[in-house]
Write a protein that holds these residues in place. Structure first.
Motif, short mmCIF file in Angstrom:
data_model
loop_
_atom_site.label_atom_id
_atom_site.label_comp_id
_atom_site.label_asym_id
_atom_site.label_seq_id
_atom_site.Cartn_x
_atom_site.Cartn_y
_atom_site.Cartn_z
N GLY A 114 -44.06 -48.99 -81.99
CA GLY A 114 -44.85 -49.44 -80.84
C GLY A 114 -44.21 -50.57 -80.07
O GLY A 114 -44.69 -50.98 -79.02
N ASN A 115 -43.10 -51.11 -80.59
CA ASN A 115 -42.34 -52.17 -79.93
C ASN A 115 -41.06 -51.52 -79.41
O ASN A 115 -40.16 -51.21 -80.18
N TRP A 132 -40.07 -53.51 -71.49
CA TRP A 132 -40.30 -53.72 -72.92
C TRP A 132 -41.80 -53.80 -73.10
O TRP A 132 -42.50 -54.44 -72.31
N GLN A 133 -42.30 -53.20 -74.16
CA GLN A 133 -43.71 -53.38 -74.48
C GLN A 133 -43.90 -53.38 -75.99
O GLN A 133 -43.10 -52.81 -76.73
N TRP A 134 -44.95 -54.06 -76.41
CA TRP A 134 -45.26 -54.18 -77.83
C TRP A 134 -46.76 -54.39 -78.00
O TRP A 134 -47.43 -54.89 -77.09
N PRO A 135 -47.29 -54.00 -79.16
CA PRO A 135 -48.71 -54.21 -79.40
C PRO A 135 -48.97 -55.66 -79.82
O PRO A 135 -48.22 -56.23 -80.61
N ASN A 136 -50.01 -56.27 -79.25
CA ASN A 136 -50.44 -57.60 -79.65
C ASN A 136 -51.48 -57.48 -80.76
O ASN A 136 -52.11 -56.43 -80.92
N SER A 140 -54.25 -55.61 -77.34
CA SER A 140 -53.66 -55.47 -76.01
C SER A 140 -52.16 -55.17 -76.13
O SER A 140 -51.61 -55.17 -77.23
N THR A 141 -51.53 -54.93 -75.00
CA THR A 141 -50.11 -54.64 -74.97
C THR A 141 -49.38 -55.76 -74.24
O THR A 141 -49.76 -56.14 -73.14
N GLY A 143 -45.49 -57.41 -72.91
CA GLY A 143 -44.23 -56.86 -72.43
C GLY A 143 -43.77 -57.47 -71.13
O GLY A 143 -44.39 -58.38 -70.60
#
Length: 152
Positions: A114-115, A132-136, A140-141, A143
């Motif tokens: 997920g990152n 770039w995105q990642w799970p918090n 939430s997301t 990035g």
């Protein structure tokens, strides 16, 4: 340890894995700009022999500074392009690459994580844009977006 190395030495590939050549469009020097003041220089080159791609990077964003080297090769166990990234601050991470057509995926850890970063090359492969995105932890997301331009 020596026995393990000796066993592996007899199983070395005779030529570079064809899958690794898919990353050829990355070879060169890139200037990257993005959200939150992101500025970076990234440089990819083939290691002599062509079995590994070496990535040097120097990235600043806000108060963070990441600088180091990454070695990318073909992992027979996962059948993916895996890397080992080492930073001047002691960071030591593994990533997975995949380039299909004009789309580059770059996962933190394993493929499908997920990152990740997903970017798209221009038709001439002299620039690419992505996020770039990642799970918090709150669901939430996080990035940031970026654009890379070939400078050499």
């Amino acid at each position: 340890m020596i026995e393990n190395n000796n066993a592996l030495a007899g199983k070395l590939p005779k030529r570079p894995y064809p899958e690794l050549k898919k990353l050829e469009p990355l070879v060169g020097k890139w200037k990257i700009k993005g959200d939150d003041g992101l500025e970076a220089v990234s440089h990819y080159e083939w290691m002599e022999g062509g079995f590994f791609l070496i990535h040097y990077f120097d990235l600043k964003q806000g108060d963070e500074h990441h600088k180091g080297v990454e070695y990318i090769g073909f992992d027979e166990n996962t059948q993916t392009l895996r890397s080992r990234l080492m930073e001047i601050n002691g960071g030591n991470f593994s990533y997975t690459y995949q380039l299909e057509g004009d789309t580059l995926w770059y996962w933190f850890g394993d493929k499908g994580s997920g990152n990740y970063s997903k970017s798209k090359f221009s038709p001439d492969f002299n620039s690419y844009e992505g996020k770039w995105q990642w799970p918090n932890t709150d669901g939430s997301t996080g990035g940031y977006s970026y654009k890379a331009t070939r400078i050499k």
